[in-house]
Design a protein around this motif. Structure first.
Motif, PDB file in Angstrom:
ATOM      1  N   PRO A 200       0.806  -1.228   0.000  1.00 18.65           N
ATOM      2  CA  PRO A 200       0.000   0.000   0.000  1.00 18.65           C
ATOM      3  C   PRO A 200       0.836   1.274   0.000  1.00 18.65           C
ATOM      4  O   PRO A 200       0.435   2.275  -0.610  1.00 18.65           O
ATOM      5  N   TYR A 201       1.981   1.251   0.661  1.00 12.47           N
ATOM      6  CA  TYR A 201       2.827   2.448   0.707  1.00 12.47           C
ATOM      7  C   TYR A 201       3.311   2.856  -0.677  1.00 12.47           C
ATOM      8  O   TYR A 201       3.531   4.045  -0.933  1.00 12.47           O
ATOM      9  N   LEU A 202       3.476   1.882  -1.553  1.00 12.89           N
ATOM     10  CA  LEU A 202       4.008   2.180  -2.880  1.00 12.89           C
ATOM     11  C   LEU A 202       2.962   2.824  -3.780  1.00 12.89           C
ATOM     12  O   LEU A 202       3.284   3.267  -4.880  1.00 12.89           O
ATOM     13  N   THR A 203       1.727   2.889  -3.298  1.00 12.79           N
ATOM     14  CA  THR A 203       0.669   3.601  -4.038  1.00 12.79           C
ATOM     15  C   THR A 203       0.448   5.009  -3.479  1.00 12.79           C
ATOM     16  O   THR A 203      -0.412   5.743  -3.971  1.00 12.79           O
ATOM     17  N   CYS A 204       1.205   5.375  -2.448  1.00  7.86           N
ATOM     18  CA  CYS A 204       0.997   6.645  -1.749  1.00  7.86           C
ATOM     19  C   CYS A 204       2.126   7.623  -2.063  1.00  7.86           C
ATOM     20  O   CYS A 204       3.246   7.208  -2.397  1.00  7.86           O
ATOM     21  N   ALA A 205       1.837   8.911  -1.933  1.00 10.00           N
ATOM     22  CA  ALA A 205       2.860   9.941  -2.143  1.00 10.00           C
ATOM     23  C   ALA A 205       3.894   9.851  -1.024  1.00 10.00           C
ATOM     24  O   ALA A 205       3.528   9.955   0.161  1.00 10.00           O
ATOM     25  N   PRO A 206       5.175   9.663  -1.346  1.00  4.68           N
ATOM     26  CA  PRO A 206       6.184   9.467  -0.297  1.00  4.68           C
ATOM     27  C   PRO A 206       6.259  10.615   0.697  1.00  4.68           C
ATOM     28  O   PRO A 206       6.411  10.384   1.908  1.00  4.68           O
ATOM     29  N   GLY A 207       6.162  11.859   0.192  1.00  2.00           N
ATOM     30  CA  GLY A 207       6.220  13.001   1.100  1.00  2.00           C
ATOM     31  C   GLY A 207       5.044  13.023   2.045  1.00  2.00           C
ATOM     32  O   GLY A 207       5.186  13.352   3.241  1.00  2.00           O
ATOM     33  N   ALA A 208       3.865  12.676   1.546  1.00  2.00           N
ATOM     34  CA  ALA A 208       2.682  12.642   2.395  1.00  2.00           C
ATOM     35  C   ALA A 208       2.799  11.545   3.452  1.00  2.00           C
ATOM     36  O   ALA A 208       2.387  11.738   4.606  1.00  2.00           O
ATOM     37  N   VAL A 209       3.358  10.395   3.071  1.00  2.00           N
ATOM     38  CA  VAL A 209       3.559   9.317   4.042  1.00  2.00           C
ATOM     39  C   VAL A 209       4.479   9.786   5.164  1.00  2.00           C
ATOM     40  O   VAL A 209       4.208   9.564   6.360  1.00  2.00           O
ATOM     41  N   ALA A 210       5.587  10.421   4.795  1.00  2.00           N
ATOM     42  CA  ALA A 210       6.545  10.897   5.804  1.00  2.00           C
ATOM     43  C   ALA A 210       5.904  11.920   6.729  1.00  2.00           C
ATOM     44  O   ALA A 210       6.100  11.888   7.951  1.00  2.00           O
ATOM     45  N   GLU A 211       5.121  12.843   6.155  1.00  2.00           N
ATOM     46  CA  GLU A 211       4.478  13.857   6.991  1.00  2.00           C
ATOM     47  C   GLU A 211       3.376  13.261   7.854  1.00  2.00           C
ATOM     48  O   GLU A 211       3.161  13.693   9.002  1.00  2.00           O
ATOM     49  N   ALA A 212       2.672  12.265   7.329  1.00  2.00           N
ATOM     50  CA  ALA A 212       1.656  11.578   8.131  1.00  2.00           C
ATOM     51  C   ALA A 212       2.298  10.849   9.308  1.00  2.00           C
ATOM     52  O   ALA A 212       1.771  10.859  10.425  1.00  2.00           O
ATOM     53  N   LYS A 213       3.453  10.226   9.065  1.00  2.00           N
ATOM     54  CA  LYS A 213       4.152   9.545  10.157  1.00  2.00           C
ATOM     55  C   LYS A 213       4.611  10.554  11.209  1.00  2.00           C
ATOM     56  O   LYS A 213       4.476  10.304  12.422  1.00  2.00           O
ATOM     57  N   ALA A 214       5.147  11.681  10.769  1.00  2.00           N
ATOM     58  CA  ALA A 214       5.591  12.707  11.714  1.00  2.00           C
ATOM     59  C   ALA A 214       4.422  13.229  12.545  1.00  2.00           C
ATOM     60  O   ALA A 214       4.544  13.432  13.760  1.00  2.00           O
ATOM     61  N   LEU A 215       3.272  13.453  11.908  1.00  2.00           N
ATOM     62  CA  LEU A 215       2.095  13.928  12.623  1.00  2.00           C
ATOM     63  C   LEU A 215       1.604  12.883  13.621  1.00  2.00           C
ATOM     64  O   LEU A 215       1.272  13.208  14.773  1.00  2.00           O
ATOM     65  N   LEU A 216       1.556  11.639  13.177  1.00  2.00           N
ATOM     66  CA  LEU A 216       1.142  10.557  14.068  1.00  2.00           C
ATOM     67  C   LEU A 216       2.035  10.492  15.299  1.00  2.00           C
ATOM     68  O   LEU A 216       1.557  10.376  16.438  1.00  2.00           O
ATOM     69  N   ASN A 217       3.345  10.571  15.089  1.00  2.00           N
ATOM     70  CA  ASN A 217       4.276  10.522  16.218  1.00  2.00           C
ATOM     71  C   ASN A 217       4.043  11.684  17.179  1.00  2.00           C
ATOM     72  O   ASN A 217       4.100  11.517  18.402  1.00  2.00           O
ATOM     73  N   ALA A 218       3.796  12.860  16.623  1.00  2.00           N
ATOM     74  CA  ALA A 218       3.565  14.031  17.463  1.00  2.00           C
ATOM     75  C   ALA A 218       2.272  13.886  18.263  1.00  2.00           C
ATOM     76  O   ALA A 218       2.230  14.205  19.462  1.00  2.00           O
ATOM     77  N   LEU A 219       1.225  13.404  17.625  1.00  2.00           N
ATOM     78  CA  LEU A 219      -0.062  13.269  18.301  1.00  2.00           C
ATOM     79  C   LEU A 219      -0.065  12.134  19.318  1.00  2.00           C
ATOM     80  O   LEU A 219      -0.725  12.210  20.361  1.00  2.00           O
ATOM     81  N   ALA A 220       0.664  11.060  19.000  1.00  2.00           N
ATOM     82  CA  ALA A 220       0.684   9.899  19.893  1.00  2.00           C
ATOM     83  C   ALA A 220       1.593  10.120  21.094  1.00  2.00           C
ATOM     84  O   ALA A 220       1.479   9.408  22.094  1.00  2.00           O
ATOM     85  N   GLY A 221       2.492  11.093  20.995  1.00  2.00           N
ATOM     86  CA  GLY A 221       3.438  11.333  22.084  1.00  2.00           C
ATOM     87  C   GLY A 221       4.772  10.690  21.803  1.00  2.00           C
ATOM     88  O   GLY A 221       4.899   9.464  21.819  1.00  2.00           O
ATOM     89  N   ARG A 222       5.752  11.505  21.509  1.00  2.00           N
ATOM     90  CA  ARG A 222       7.087  10.990  21.205  1.00  2.00           C
ATOM     91  C   ARG A 222       7.813  10.575  22.480  1.00  2.00           C
ATOM     92  O   ARG A 222       7.539  11.093  23.559  1.00  2.00           O
TER      93      ARG A 222
END
Length: 261
Positions: A200-222
């Motif tokens: 599934p990741y290979l169908t997604c925009a790489p920059g958007a995936v990276a930013e989504a991961k960064a947002l998830l980490n921030a919201l979940a608590g680093r």
């Protein structure tokens, strides 16, 4: 010295980071942890890499801390030992900081630091029969340096079941404990499951995936630097105890420590 971490990247931009110390069950030595930091930082900078798979050569995912490295630490002064023990926290931190999704391919056994490696994966898949455990307390030590990442992954309530009793658990329970996403029947099925996770990741925009991961980490608590420092200090204090001395001496003498007789 031979490289203890190797990477290979395919035409799709999928990089596999291999623990390559099979003869020592991928036990984490000082050199291996330094290489992990270097490789993870290089992968993080590589804009052609879209997904990273963490895998291991040989029969064991990772046996945890290297015994020779632990023996060397016994002879160090407290400050030197603290600096040395920070290596695993730095290795886990570098993997956790990858902007790309990190998928764990887990087989064999994973103890101590090996479970720490699983904990920093975004998703980890294990093969049936995998055995895991936080075995440090049997030696009079603590699963401290991996602790912030393990607890962030498992949650405190689940971690209480296994973090402080050295109990060995298998893949199906690791799913319930939030360490594994699912279990594959055998290694062929494990490879297929990892590919299913990659696709599934290979169908997604790489920059958007990276930013989504960064947002998830921030919201979940680093995991914070304060968390890491507190854990390192806790282990440094524990090293100075009579229990740690007895536990490690008994281990290297191949006998039971006093509290297990």
């Amino acid at each position: 010295m031979a490289d203890l971490i190797r990477t290979e990247t395919d035409a799709r931009g999928v990089a596999t980071l291999w623990l390559a110390r099979a003869d020592k069950h991928n036990a984490l030595s000082a050199q291996m942890m330094t290489e992990l930091v270097d490789v993870a930082e290089a992968l993080a900078r590589d804009t052609e890499v879209r997904v990273v798979v963490l895998a291991a050569e040989g029969k064991t995912f990772s046996a945890g801390g290297d015994l020779a490295w632990m023996r060397e630490q016994r002879e160090m002064d407290a400050e030197t030992r603290k600096r040395e023990s920070r290596r695993i926290a730095e290795a886990l931190g570098a993997l956790a900081a990858l902007p790309q999704p990190l998928i764990g391919r887990v087989h064999g056994n994973a103890f101590g630091g090996g479970v720490g490696l699983i904990s920093v994966c975004d998703v980890a898949i294990g093969v049936a029969g995998v055995k895991m455990g936080f075995t440090e307390v049997r030696l009079g030590l603590l699963p401290a340096n991996i602790g912030p990442y393990v607890i962030a992954r498992m949650g405190g309530a689940r971690a209480r079941e296994v973090f402080m009793n050295a109990r060995i658990f298998e893949a199906e329970e690791a799913v319930r404990l939030n360490l594994l996403a699912r279990v594959a029947a055998d290694e062929e099925a494990l490879d297929a499951a990892v590919e299913d996770e990659i696709a599934p990741y290979l169908t997604c925009a790489p920059g958007a995936v990276a930013e989504a991961k960064a947002l998830l980490n921030a919201l979940a608590g680093r995991v914070t630097q304060d968390d890491v420092d507190m854990a390192i200090d806790a282990l440094a204090t524990r090293w100075e105890t009579e229990e740690a001395s007895e536990g490690l001496t008994a281990f290297f003498d191949k006998r039971k420590p006093r509290w297990a007789e």
